[in-house]
Design a protein around this motif. Structure first.
Motif, PDB file in Angstrom:
ATOM      1  N   SER A   1      49.765  56.666 125.597  1.00 33.24           N
ATOM      2  CA  SER A   1      50.153  55.261 125.732  1.00 33.24           C
ATOM      3  C   SER A   1      49.233  54.602 126.755  1.00 33.24           C
ATOM      4  O   SER A   1      48.505  55.280 127.481  1.00 33.24           O
ATOM      5  CB  SER A   1      51.616  55.128 126.171  1.00 33.24           C
ATOM      6  OG  SER A   1      51.766  55.549 127.520  1.00 33.24           O
ATOM      7  N   ALA A   2      49.283  53.262 126.801  1.00 36.94           N
ATOM      8  CA  ALA A   2      48.442  52.538 127.753  1.00 36.94           C
ATOM      9  C   ALA A   2      48.880  52.788 129.189  1.00 36.94           C
ATOM     10  O   ALA A   2      48.098  52.602 130.130  1.00 36.94           O
ATOM     11  CB  ALA A   2      48.482  51.044 127.441  1.00 36.94           C
ATOM     12  N   ASP A   3      50.118  53.200 129.392  1.00 35.29           N
ATOM     13  CA  ASP A   3      50.640  53.443 130.737  1.00 35.29           C
ATOM     14  C   ASP A   3      50.547  54.917 131.145  1.00 35.29           C
ATOM     15  O   ASP A   3      50.984  55.276 132.242  1.00 35.29           O
ATOM     16  CB  ASP A   3      52.107  52.996 130.818  1.00 35.29           C
ATOM     17  CG  ASP A   3      52.257  51.508 130.530  1.00 35.29           C
ATOM     18  OD1 ASP A   3      51.339  50.745 130.912  1.00 35.29           O
ATOM     19  OD2 ASP A   3      53.272  51.115 129.929  1.00 35.29           O
TER      20      ASP A   3
ATOM     21  N   PHE B   1      42.712  50.593 123.208  1.00 34.85           N
ATOM     22  CA  PHE B   1      43.710  50.774 122.144  1.00 34.85           C
ATOM     23  C   PHE B   1      43.533  49.698 121.067  1.00 34.85           C
ATOM     24  O   PHE B   1      43.602  49.973 119.866  1.00 34.85           O
ATOM     25  CB  PHE B   1      45.116  50.692 122.736  1.00 34.85           C
ATOM     26  CG  PHE B   1      45.627  52.000 123.271  1.00 34.85           C
ATOM     27  CD1 PHE B   1      44.763  53.041 123.563  1.00 34.85           C
ATOM     28  CD2 PHE B   1      46.979  52.184 123.495  1.00 34.85           C
ATOM     29  CE1 PHE B   1      45.235  54.244 124.067  1.00 34.85           C
ATOM     30  CE2 PHE B   1      47.465  53.392 123.991  1.00 34.85           C
ATOM     31  CZ  PHE B   1      46.590  54.420 124.279  1.00 34.85           C
ATOM     32  N   THR B   2      43.346  48.444 121.513  1.00 35.42           N
ATOM     33  CA  THR B   2      43.182  47.335 120.574  1.00 35.42           C
ATOM     34  C   THR B   2      41.951  47.532 119.704  1.00 35.42           C
ATOM     35  O   THR B   2      41.997  47.357 118.481  1.00 35.42           O
ATOM     36  CB  THR B   2      43.080  46.005 121.327  1.00 35.42           C
ATOM     37  OG1 THR B   2      44.259  45.818 122.118  1.00 35.42           O
ATOM     38  CG2 THR B   2      42.942  44.836 120.366  1.00 35.42           C
ATOM     39  N   GLU B   3      40.830  47.901 120.336  1.00 32.35           N
ATOM     40  CA  GLU B   3      39.600  48.151 119.586  1.00 32.35           C
ATOM     41  C   GLU B   3      39.802  49.289 118.587  1.00 32.35           C
ATOM     42  O   GLU B   3      39.405  49.198 117.419  1.00 32.35           O
ATOM     43  CB  GLU B   3      38.465  48.505 120.555  1.00 32.35           C
ATOM     44  CG  GLU B   3      38.024  47.371 121.460  1.00 32.35           C
ATOM     45  CD  GLU B   3      37.083  46.405 120.762  1.00 32.35           C
ATOM     46  OE1 GLU B   3      36.557  46.766 119.687  1.00 32.35           O
ATOM     47  OE2 GLU B   3      36.883  45.302 121.275  1.00 32.35           O
ATOM     48  N   HIS B   4      40.430  50.340 119.045  1.00 34.16           N
ATOM     49  CA  HIS B   4      40.679  51.524 118.213  1.00 34.16           C
ATOM     50  C   HIS B   4      41.515  51.146 116.989  1.00 34.16           C
ATOM     51  O   HIS B   4      41.182  51.504 115.846  1.00 34.16           O
ATOM     52  CB  HIS B   4      41.400  52.574 119.066  1.00 34.16           C
ATOM     53  CG  HIS B   4      41.450  53.923 118.453  1.00 34.16           C
ATOM     54  ND1 HIS B   4      41.667  55.079 119.183  1.00 34.16           N
ATOM     55  CD2 HIS B   4      41.321  54.347 117.167  1.00 34.16           C
ATOM     56  CE1 HIS B   4      41.667  56.115 118.378  1.00 34.16           C
ATOM     57  NE2 HIS B   4      41.466  55.701 117.147  1.00 34.16           N
ATOM     58  N   ASP B   5      42.591  50.402 117.218  1.00 35.30           N
ATOM     59  CA  ASP B   5      43.492  50.026 116.133  1.00 35.30           C
ATOM     60  C   ASP B   5      42.825  49.068 115.142  1.00 35.30           C
ATOM     61  O   ASP B   5      43.084  49.127 113.934  1.00 35.30           O
ATOM     62  CB  ASP B   5      44.763  49.380 116.696  1.00 35.30           C
ATOM     63  CG  ASP B   5      45.618  50.377 117.469  1.00 35.30           C
ATOM     64  OD1 ASP B   5      45.438  51.591 117.268  1.00 35.30           O
ATOM     65  OD2 ASP B   5      46.444  49.937 118.292  1.00 35.30           O
ATOM     66  N   GLU B   6      41.972  48.171 115.650  1.00 36.69           N
ATOM     67  CA  GLU B   6      41.283  47.237 114.761  1.00 36.69           C
ATOM     68  C   GLU B   6      40.338  47.965 113.804  1.00 36.69           C
ATOM     69  O   GLU B   6      40.266  47.644 112.620  1.00 36.69           O
ATOM     70  CB  GLU B   6      40.495  46.211 115.589  1.00 36.69           C
ATOM     71  CG  GLU B   6      41.374  45.162 116.258  1.00 36.69           C
ATOM     72  CD  GLU B   6      40.571  44.216 117.132  1.00 36.69           C
ATOM     73  OE1 GLU B   6      39.329  44.395 117.235  1.00 36.69           O
ATOM     74  OE2 GLU B   6      41.162  43.274 117.697  1.00 36.69           O
ATOM     75  N   ILE B   7      39.634  48.955 114.318  1.00 31.66           N
ATOM     76  CA  ILE B   7      38.715  49.711 113.469  1.00 31.66           C
ATOM     77  C   ILE B   7      39.497  50.504 112.423  1.00 31.66           C
ATOM     78  O   ILE B   7      39.132  50.549 111.244  1.00 31.66           O
ATOM     79  CB  ILE B   7      37.845  50.665 114.318  1.00 31.66           C
ATOM     80  CG1 ILE B   7      37.071  49.882 115.362  1.00 31.66           C
ATOM     81  CG2 ILE B   7      36.881  51.439 113.425  1.00 31.66           C
ATOM     82  CD1 ILE B   7      36.550  50.733 116.494  1.00 31.66           C
ATOM     83  N   THR B   8      40.594  51.128 112.864  1.00 31.50           N
ATOM     84  CA  THR B   8      41.415  51.903 111.924  1.00 31.50           C
ATOM     85  C   THR B   8      41.979  51.010 110.833  1.00 31.50           C
ATOM     86  O   THR B   8      42.025  51.399 109.658  1.00 31.50           O
ATOM     87  CB  THR B   8      42.556  52.607 112.679  1.00 31.50           C
ATOM     88  OG1 THR B   8      42.003  53.475 113.681  1.00 31.50           O
ATOM     89  CG2 THR B   8      43.416  53.422 111.727  1.00 31.50           C
ATOM     90  N   ALA B   9      42.399  49.791 111.195  1.00 32.01           N
ATOM     91  CA  ALA B   9      42.937  48.859 110.205  1.00 32.01           C
ATOM     92  C   ALA B   9      41.865  48.472 109.189  1.00 32.01           C
ATOM     93  O   ALA B   9      42.139  48.363 107.981  1.00 32.01           O
ATOM     94  CB  ALA B   9      43.485  47.614 110.905  1.00 32.01           C
ATOM     95  N   ARG B  10      40.649  48.270 109.657  1.00 27.45           N
ATOM     96  CA  ARG B  10      39.550  47.925 108.747  1.00 27.45           C
ATOM     97  C   ARG B  10      39.252  49.094 107.806  1.00 27.45           C
ATOM     98  O   ARG B  10      38.964  48.894 106.622  1.00 27.45           O
ATOM     99  CB  ARG B  10      38.302  47.564 109.541  1.00 27.45           C
ATOM    100  CG  ARG B  10      38.411  46.247 110.286  1.00 27.45           C
ATOM    101  CD  ARG B  10      37.211  46.029 111.201  1.00 27.45           C
ATOM    102  NE  ARG B  10      35.974  45.948 110.442  1.00 27.45           N
ATOM    103  CZ  ARG B  10      34.762  45.951 111.004  1.00 27.45           C
ATOM    104  NH1 ARG B  10      34.651  46.069 112.324  1.00 27.45           N
ATOM    105  NH2 ARG B  10      33.686  45.858 110.262  1.00 27.45           N
TER     106      ARG B  10
END
Length: 277
Positions: free
Chosen positions: A138-140, A87-96
């Protein structure tokens, strides 16, 4: 000139091998272009595999420090740590990516990032669509190992596709435009500075914004979100002028007579700039 035509008339048969050579050269160029495209796609695939392995290795390393291994072939629920990391990797790329998508100045400087006709940009957008579709709620969320594996691969593809598309856009800049089009982009860049300049009047910013849209029309397609962000920057209210501190009133000499106070003049409320326009 007459001698040339006489010579050409004697050797007219040379036109056939020359045409054959030209056709062969054209086919060779086409094959070379196709091979370059295939090599580029193969590079994209290999880098995606490396990125996927890198993401998985980082998650496995952190999990190993805490205890049991992430990989559990008997488990029906994916490890929360790996999904959270993805999720973190995904969100970082989208933010960039949104950095380009919502920043008109960046879109003007690197227009290929918003041009789906560019092969590498199109590959990135496809990778984004796949990663978004495979992302768990979600992560859960309870997802199978197969789902996590597919999402892991998709995020890896997404990361690599963005990096390659970004490098290509920075390399190309405005080289895909004609000279008149490049001048329009340059004017739009200069006008954009006025449109978001807080020291400019609201009227000046509005005129500059309108001209920016005119210059970009037909060259760069701005998303609705990018237009909304830009309009908010253009409509930013100018700060109210700060009045200088009032000088202290001179001290009246002491006397037996009672001092009479002089009423202060009533302050005039200045209209705001948006009320004047």
């Amino acid at each position: 000139m007459q001698e040339f035509f006489q010579w050409a008339g004697n050797f007219w048969w040379l036109i056939f091998p020359i045409m054959g050579m030209a056709g062969g050269a054209a086919k060779a160029w086409e094959r070379g272009s196709k091979r370059r495209h295939e090599r580029r796609l193969e590079t994209l695939k290999v880098k995606a595999q490396l990125k996927t392995a890198e993401i998985e290795a980082r998650a496995l390393t952190r999990q190993a420090k805490r205890g049991p291994s992430v990989v559990d072939t008997t488990a029906s629920v994916a490890p929360n740590d790996l999904v959270a990391r993805l999720f973190t990797e995904h969100d970082e790329i989208t933010a960039r990516w949104l950095d380009y998508e919502l920043d008109v100045a960046k879109l003007i400087a690197f227009p290929a990032m918003s041009d789906g006709r560019q092969p590498l940009t199109a590959a990135f957008l496809r990778a984004k669509k796949t990663a978004d579709a495979l992302r768990p709620s979600s992560a859960d969320a309870k997802v199978s190992e197969q789902q996590v594996t597919e999402y892991l691969q998709a995020v890896g593809d997404y990361a690599v596709a963005f990096e390659i598309a970004e490098k290509d856009a920075r390399r190309l800049r405005d080289s895909t435009f004609t000279e008149p089009e490049r001048k329009r982009l340059e004017r739009a860049q200069q006008l954009l500075k006025v449109a978001v300049d807080e020291s400019a009047t609201q009227a000046e910013r509005n005129v500059a914004y309108k001209r920016v849209r005119e210059e970009l029309d037909g060259l760069i397609l701005l998303s609705d979100d990018a237009v909304t962000v830009l309009e908010k920057q253009v409509a930013r209210e100018l700060p109210a002028p700060v009045s200088p501190p009032a000088s202290p009133a001179p001290t009246a000499p002491e006397s037996d007579a009672p001092a009479t106070s002089t009423p202060e003049p009533e302050r005039i409320k200045l209209p705001r700039r948006d009320e004047q326009s």
